[in-house]
Scaffold this active site. Structure first.
Site, mmCIF file in Angstrom:
data_model
loop_
_atom_site.group_PDB
_atom_site.id
_atom_site.type_symbol
_atom_site.label_atom_id
_atom_site.label_comp_id
_atom_site.label_asym_id
_atom_site.label_seq_id
_atom_site.Cartn_x
_atom_site.Cartn_y
_atom_site.Cartn_z
ATOM 1 N N TRP A 156 0.944 -0.982 0.087
ATOM 2 C CA TRP A 156 0.035 -0.101 0.131
ATOM 3 C C TRP A 156 0.849 1.187 0.089
ATOM 4 O O TRP A 156 1.542 1.471 0.916
ATOM 5 C CB TRP A 156 -0.834 -0.020 1.285
ATOM 6 C CG TRP A 156 -1.941 -1.115 0.964
ATOM 7 C CD1 TRP A 156 -3.155 -1.003 0.613
ATOM 8 C CD2 TRP A 156 -1.826 -2.138 1.708
ATOM 9 N NE1 TRP A 156 -3.724 -2.382 0.720
ATOM 10 C CE2 TRP A 156 -2.840 -3.299 1.501
ATOM 11 C CE3 TRP A 156 -0.801 -2.958 2.849
ATOM 12 C CZ2 TRP A 156 -3.323 -4.314 2.047
ATOM 13 C CZ3 TRP A 156 -0.908 -4.173 3.076
ATOM 14 C CH2 TRP A 156 -2.104 -4.947 2.553
ATOM 15 N N HIS A 178 -7.263 1.461 2.703
ATOM 16 C CA HIS A 178 -8.101 0.315 2.593
ATOM 17 C C HIS A 178 -9.426 0.508 3.797
ATOM 18 O O HIS A 178 -9.074 0.999 4.789
ATOM 19 C CB HIS A 178 -7.740 -0.952 2.561
ATOM 20 C CG HIS A 178 -6.711 -1.346 3.792
ATOM 21 N ND1 HIS A 178 -6.139 -2.675 3.977
ATOM 22 C CD2 HIS A 178 -6.190 -0.749 4.924
ATOM 23 C CE1 HIS A 178 -5.285 -2.641 4.982
ATOM 24 N NE2 HIS A 178 -5.569 -1.635 5.460
ATOM 25 N N ARG A 204 -4.641 6.106 -1.995
ATOM 26 C CA ARG A 204 -3.214 5.585 -2.095
ATOM 27 C C ARG A 204 -2.353 6.319 -3.221
ATOM 28 O O ARG A 204 -2.818 6.960 -4.103
ATOM 29 C CB ARG A 204 -3.360 4.479 -2.881
ATOM 30 C CG ARG A 204 -3.956 3.264 -1.950
ATOM 31 C CD ARG A 204 -4.129 1.596 -2.597
ATOM 32 N NE ARG A 204 -4.975 0.925 -1.794
ATOM 33 C CZ ARG A 204 -5.004 -0.337 -1.906
ATOM 34 N NH1 ARG A 204 -4.633 -0.826 -2.844
ATOM 35 N NH2 ARG A 204 -5.727 -1.020 -1.102
ATOM 36 N N GLN A 218 -13.641 1.129 -1.743
ATOM 37 C CA GLN A 218 -13.604 -0.213 -1.467
ATOM 38 C C GLN A 218 -14.949 -0.599 -0.814
ATOM 39 O O GLN A 218 -15.747 0.131 -0.211
ATOM 40 C CB GLN A 218 -12.627 -0.538 -0.559
ATOM 41 C CG GLN A 218 -11.041 -0.705 -1.318
ATOM 42 C CD GLN A 218 -10.148 -1.332 -0.461
ATOM 43 O OE1 GLN A 218 -10.074 -1.506 0.695
ATOM 44 N NE2 GLN A 218 -9.051 -1.752 -1.366
ATOM 45 N N VAL A 261 -5.002 -11.922 7.113
ATOM 46 C CA VAL A 261 -5.895 -12.977 6.818
ATOM 47 C C VAL A 261 -5.059 -14.496 6.927
ATOM 48 O O VAL A 261 -3.790 -14.174 6.251
ATOM 49 C CB VAL A 261 -6.700 -13.204 5.644
ATOM 50 C CG1 VAL A 261 -7.953 -11.867 5.950
ATOM 51 C CG2 VAL A 261 -5.961 -12.663 4.350
ATOM 52 N N ALA A 315 -13.421 -12.026 5.751
ATOM 53 C CA ALA A 315 -13.414 -10.504 5.310
ATOM 54 C C ALA A 315 -12.819 -10.389 3.881
ATOM 55 O O ALA A 315 -12.155 -11.522 3.293
ATOM 56 C CB ALA A 315 -12.573 -9.972 6.151
HETATM 57 C C1 FA5 Z 1 -6.693 -4.815 0.286
HETATM 58 O O1 FA5 Z 1 -7.086 -3.410 0.059
HETATM 59 C C2 FA5 Z 1 -7.247 -5.507 1.400
HETATM 60 N N1 FA5 Z 1 -7.781 -4.572 2.435
HETATM 61 C C3 FA5 Z 1 -8.300 -6.221 1.032
HETATM 62 C C4 FA5 Z 1 -8.956 -7.393 2.113
HETATM 63 C C5 FA5 Z 1 -9.735 -7.005 3.024
HETATM 64 C C6 FA5 Z 1 -8.097 -8.607 2.087
HETATM 65 C C7 FA5 Z 1 -10.447 -8.235 4.010
HETATM 66 C C8 FA5 Z 1 -8.183 -9.488 2.913
HETATM 67 C C9 FA5 Z 1 -9.488 -9.337 3.756
HETATM 68 P P1 FA5 Z 1 -6.019 -4.898 -2.243
HETATM 69 O O2 FA5 Z 1 -4.864 -3.699 -2.328
HETATM 70 O O3 FA5 Z 1 -5.599 -6.000 -2.987
HETATM 71 O O4 FA5 Z 1 -6.105 -5.422 -0.680
HETATM 72 O O5 FA5 Z 1 -7.281 -4.028 -2.804
HETATM 73 C C10 FA5 Z 1 -8.473 -4.830 -2.808
HETATM 74 C C11 FA5 Z 1 -9.308 -4.484 -3.988
HETATM 75 O O6 FA5 Z 1 -9.132 -2.899 -4.316
HETATM 76 C C12 FA5 Z 1 -8.539 -4.631 -5.191
HETATM 77 O O7 FA5 Z 1 -8.829 -6.246 -5.417
HETATM 78 C C13 FA5 Z 1 -8.874 -4.015 -6.402
HETATM 79 O O8 FA5 Z 1 -10.211 -4.436 -6.794
HETATM 80 C C14 FA5 Z 1 -9.309 -2.807 -5.714
HETATM 81 N N2 FA5 Z 1 -8.254 -1.521 -5.674
HETATM 82 C C15 FA5 Z 1 -6.872 -1.804 -5.134
HETATM 83 N N3 FA5 Z 1 -6.098 -0.982 -5.562
HETATM 84 C C16 FA5 Z 1 -7.042 -0.312 -6.405
HETATM 85 C C17 FA5 Z 1 -6.767 1.154 -7.261
HETATM 86 N N4 FA5 Z 1 -5.416 1.744 -7.031
HETATM 87 N N5 FA5 Z 1 -7.760 1.672 -7.831
HETATM 88 C C18 FA5 Z 1 -8.842 0.914 -7.980
HETATM 89 N N6 FA5 Z 1 -9.094 -0.280 -7.394
HETATM 90 C C19 FA5 Z 1 -7.905 -0.711 -6.628
#
Ligand code: FA5
Length: 348
Positions: A156, A178, A204, A218, A261, A315
């Site tokens: 992140w 997130h 981000r 999200q 997780v 989650a």
């Molecule tokens: C997370 O942010 C974790 N908090 C998710 C999580 C929650 C994992 C609970 C386990 C349990 P990640 O960085 O992969 O994970 O982002 C989750 C989702 O947000 C991605 O699969 C994507 O669909 C979306 N996402 C991530 N970054 C971006 C971005 N820069 N722009 C748009 N959508 C995004």
């Protein structure tokens, strides 16, 4: 000369009386007192008069000049008054439809999707929850098993705030990366069992491209109960994505690491742009990552005040923009916050 002055006088008396707007009164003022105004030009001809005529005419001229000036000012006041009393006495029916045929607006596609998502999960007992956009390092990272210096922090790109608060012993302030910053908070608040959903903004320091935004939505789901397991995660992922994209949609879970997780999963939907063949939008994989998910780590449950020997939890963190890209066939995520009505208005 005398006649001319009297003519101007009577002509403008009438005009001033009839004027019903401030703009019109400004015009009248200019045509009398402007650089080439009818009153301004009169004294230029005084040279052609005899001394006696000047003595007779000039007081009369001055009197008319002052009178016209005063009348204009007086009429201005009256017009202002009339306008004001019209404004205060008029009633406006704000429910009345516009008479002109204006193009109709529509709800933003992300908001449409959010409404759909909230309805789907409300039906199966999930309640909505909110957590702060500006949060502490503690809730965003530490309590989710991501201590300072942990390599997972690189997942992140975080925007930290420069402000320091002396009485804050929970770490630096940041823009939450997130919606998982809500996990420990809601467990501490609601205890177990619990079913909550959070749909909101995250931030981000991102390299922007067709799939990545710096300000993103999200959708977080947290489900803690006595026998919750990976089968529930698989089932609910499909329940969700098939309801949004249609029964034929293919969904896959693949192993993915998140420190909070265990086990962790990436939830992918088949790329509808290339029907799974691989294209620019899905990065050639045929799948678009829609969520990170997994079974809540025992330490995170403990941090939330829940006994991991008694309860387990699952989650997810979905990306509504990525989902909307698939649903509405939008090939660039940046369109959503672009204000481009041609693109956003063309959505069914
Ligand atoms: C997370 O942010 C974790 N908090 C998710 C999580 C929650 C994992 C609970 C386990 C349990 P990640 O960085 O992969 O994970 O982002 C989750 C989702 O947000 C991605 O699969 C994507 O669909 C979306 N996402 C991530 N970054 C971006 C971005 N820069 N722009 C748009 N959508 C995004």
């Amino acid at each position: 000369m005398e006649n001319k002055i009297l003519e101007i006088h009577s002509k403008y008396l009438e005009k001033i009386k009839q004027a019903n707007s401030l703009a019109l009164l400004d015009e009248i003022f200019l045509s009398l007192f402007g650089k080439n105004g009818e009153i301004t030009l009169i004294p230029k001809d005084f040279g052609k008069l005899t001394k006696d005529e000047v003595v007779r005419i000039s007081p009369q001229f001055n009197q008319i000049k002052v009178e016209l000036e005063q009348l204009i000012e007086q009429r201005r006041e009256e017009v202002r008054e009339e306008k004001y009393s019209k404004l205060t006495s008029d009633t406006i029916d704000i429910t009345k439809e516009a008479q002109i045929d204006l193009p109709k607006g529509q709800i933003h596609p992300i908001t449409q999707l959010e409404h759909e998502v909230v309805e789907l999960f409300s039906k199966i007992g999930f309640q909505q929850y909110q957590a702060p956009h500006i949060d502490t390092d503690n809730y965003n990272f530490e309590l989710l098993n991501i201590p300072a210096g942990h390599p997972a922090r690189d997942l992140w790109d975080t925007l930290y705030l420069e402000e320091k608060f002396d009485n804050l012993d929970e770490g630096k302030l940041l823009l939450r990366t997130h919606t998982s910053n809500a996990q420990v908070r809601l467990m501490r608040e609601a205890g177990a069992p619990v079913r909550m959903m959070i749909i909101d903004r995250c931030f981000r320091y991102e390299n922007l491209d067709a799939r990545h935004e710096h300000t993103l939505e999200q959708f977080e789901l947290v489900y803690v109960d006595k026998t919750v397991n990976m089968a529930n995660l698989q089932y609910l992922s499909e329940y969700f994505l098939k309801a949004i994209f249609g029964k034929e949609t293919r969904v896959r879970l693949r192993p993915k690491y998140y420190p909070f997780v265990e086990p962790g999963a990436g939830v992918d939907g088949e790329c509808l742009f290339c029907k799974g063949k691989g294209c620019k939008i899905c990065g050639g994989t045929g799948w678009l990552e829609l969520a990170g998910a997994g079974m809540i780590h025992p330490q995170v449950l403990r941090n939330g005040g829940i006994n991991p020997n008694e309860y387990t939890g699952i989650a997810w963190g979905f990306g509504p923009e990525r989902m909307a890209m698939l649903k509405y066939e939008i090939s660039d995520i940046r369109v959503f916050k672009s204000g481009d009505l041609k693109a956003l208005g063309g959505i069914k």
